[in-house]
Scaffold this motif. Structure first.
Motif, PDB file in Angstrom:
ATOM      1  N   ARG A 174       9.704   6.341  46.127  1.00 33.62           N
ATOM      2  CA  ARG A 174      10.361   7.088  47.203  1.00 33.62           C
ATOM      3  C   ARG A 174      10.110   6.387  48.535  1.00 33.62           C
ATOM      4  O   ARG A 174       9.019   5.850  48.756  1.00 33.62           O
ATOM      5  CB  ARG A 174       9.813   8.512  47.298  1.00 33.62           C
ATOM      6  N   GLY A 176      10.515   7.403  52.574  1.00 30.98           N
ATOM      7  CA  GLY A 176      10.868   8.399  53.577  1.00 30.98           C
ATOM      8  C   GLY A 176      11.341   7.740  54.856  1.00 30.98           C
ATOM      9  O   GLY A 176      10.721   6.787  55.341  1.00 30.98           O
ATOM     10  N   VAL A 209      14.346   9.461  50.945  1.00 34.15           N
ATOM     11  CA  VAL A 209      14.215  10.813  51.502  1.00 34.15           C
ATOM     12  C   VAL A 209      14.617  10.741  52.969  1.00 34.15           C
ATOM     13  O   VAL A 209      13.882  10.215  53.807  1.00 34.15           O
ATOM     14  CB  VAL A 209      12.780  11.353  51.357  1.00 34.15           C
ATOM     15  N   LEU A 237      17.378  12.525  48.789  1.00 29.97           N
ATOM     16  CA  LEU A 237      16.898  13.866  49.110  1.00 29.97           C
ATOM     17  C   LEU A 237      16.845  13.974  50.631  1.00 29.97           C
ATOM     18  O   LEU A 237      16.792  12.959  51.321  1.00 29.97           O
ATOM     19  CB  LEU A 237      15.493  14.101  48.543  1.00 29.97           C
ATOM     20  N   ASN A 238      16.846  15.195  51.146  1.00 28.71           N
ATOM     21  CA  ASN A 238      16.687  15.375  52.591  1.00 28.71           C
ATOM     22  C   ASN A 238      15.592  16.382  52.886  1.00 28.71           C
ATOM     23  O   ASN A 238      15.435  17.388  52.194  1.00 28.71           O
ATOM     24  CB  ASN A 238      17.979  15.877  53.245  1.00 28.71           C
ATOM     25  N   GLN A 239      14.816  16.080  53.920  1.00 28.09           N
ATOM     26  CA  GLN A 239      13.865  17.053  54.433  1.00 28.09           C
ATOM     27  C   GLN A 239      14.176  17.326  55.900  1.00 28.09           C
ATOM     28  O   GLN A 239      14.570  16.419  56.637  1.00 28.09           O
ATOM     29  CB  GLN A 239      12.434  16.574  54.249  1.00 28.09           C
ATOM     30  N   TYR A 268      15.815  19.201  50.181  1.00 27.17           N
ATOM     31  CA  TYR A 268      14.582  19.165  49.397  1.00 27.17           C
ATOM     32  C   TYR A 268      13.542  20.104  49.997  1.00 27.17           C
ATOM     33  O   TYR A 268      13.120  21.074  49.371  1.00 27.17           O
ATOM     34  CB  TYR A 268      14.123  17.705  49.392  1.00 27.17           C
TER      35      TYR A 268
END
Length: 363
Positions: A174, A176, A209, A237-239, A268
């Motif tokens: 992953r 970020g 992410v 994915l997104n935060q 996410y």
């Protein structure tokens, strides 16, 4: 001649959202005020988005930062650091801080203790990190973080992967990043395709992410580059962080999450703002946070409700479930350093204005 903190020649007029203020360098340091830094792309994006009055708080300094108490390590990162730049808090995940640089500085950053500071917390000995991961088969995924890994060159990222891809029990890499919002043209680098191809050929999943807090941050360039990388097999994915004055509105967040799904980016985490020094004024009270999450869910279809409302606490990632009629906040450990605690539901009495677990009394 060495100046002290009272020397007026050090004091400079500093532009803040509310106006200009005379500030000395020692005051910025004492209050943990991050310097102002923003990409030209992002400045133009938020100016033209129709949401500038909200989005300016993400990157522009304000008076509130000087009176915003808190800590610089809200999640116990120091206590879970194995070797410089490598954290192992949750059994299955290794976290590598690969840089202390970002393209722009978020005012609410929970790692402001390292960002832009030439920090000694950044990883340098990747051989040692690889050896540790290799001897811990419970680690199935690695998260590259920072700072923002995509401020590094693709060749530097490739060198980091040299140490990670041979580890057989790793199944996911992953990365970020908020660079997709701040400087999406970074993802037009033609050599990125081969980097992600390397990950796939090693039998591992490549996951980016992203960090979109608001629909106004999602540019045409960001969407185009996300779709291009998805065609190369990259998962997204997104935060988001729940931020006072920025996105504390169920309509805005529902629209943001819906747009993410449209682009193939799965929402996410929606993080509760952390009590970070110089940034705790962004926190939203838990009562309001629960109301917003309920409002988001009411506005989304079932397939769009993929996010969890998370408090990234010292003890673990806590999913905030609800504020009950009995006046208690109900929560569940989504992640915990102690595996037996994962999934455990617990509650605490709610105090009006509480924003963090530590604000709630036990009992």
């Amino acid at each position: 001649m060495k100046t002290d903190r009272t020397n007026r020649t050090d004091i400079k007029a500093t532009k803040l959202i509310e106006g200009t203020r005379a500030v000395a360098p020692w005051e910025l340091k004492a209050k943990s005020i991050t310097l102002y830094k923003v990409t030209e792309f992002y400045r133009e994006q938020i100016t033209n988005s129709g949401h500038y009055d909200q989005l300016k708080y993400i990157v522009e300094p304000s008076f509130e930062e000087f009176e915003s108490p808190g800590d610089l390590d809200t999640s116990g990162e120091h206590d879970n650091t194995i070797v410089p730049g490598f954290q192992h808090k949750y059994a299955a995940t290794g976290l590598v801080l690969v840089t202390d640089r970002c393209a722009s500085y978020c005012r609410y950053c929970f790692r402001k203790r390292i960002v832009g500071k030439d920090s000694e917390e950044v990883a340098t000995d990747f051989a040692q990190i690889s050896q540790y991961i290799g001897s811990h088969p419970e680690i199935t995924n690695v998260l590259l973080s920072g700072g923002d890994p995509f401020v590094l060159s693709t060749s530097k990222l490739d060198q980091i992967l040299d140490y990670l891809l041979p580890i057989p029990h790793l199944d996911t890499i992953r990365i970020g990043t908020k660079m997709v919002a701040y400087e999406p043209k970074r993802f037009e680098d033609p050599t990125l395709a081969s980097l992600f191809q390397r990950i796939h050929e090693a039998g591992k999943a490549a996951v980016i992410v992203t960090h979109f807090d608001h629909i106004g941050e999602i540019s045409v360039d960001a969407e185009r580059n996300i779709r291009s990388l998805r065609a190369h097999g990259v998962q997204f994915l997104n935060q988001s962080v729940l931020l006072a004055k920025v996105n504390d509105d169920p309509d805005i967040l529902a629209e943001t999450f819906s747009k993410c799904h449209q682009m193939g980016v799965r929402p996410y985490y929606l993080f509760q703002g952390r009590p970070v020094k110089g940034g705790s004024h962004f926190q939203v009270p838990l009562r309001r946070g629960v109301e917003i999450v309920h409002g988001i869910s009411q506005r989304l279809s079932g397939i769009h409700k993929t996010f969890k409302y998370i408090m990234s606490h010292y003890t673990g990632k806590i999913e905030i479930l609800d504020l009950g009629a009995d006046g208690r906040v109900y929560m569940r450990y989504h992640q915990n350093k102690c595996s037996q605690e994962i999934g455990k539901v617990f509650s605490r009495p709610y105090l009006e204005g509480a924003c963090w677990l530590d604000d709630l009394p036990e009992g």
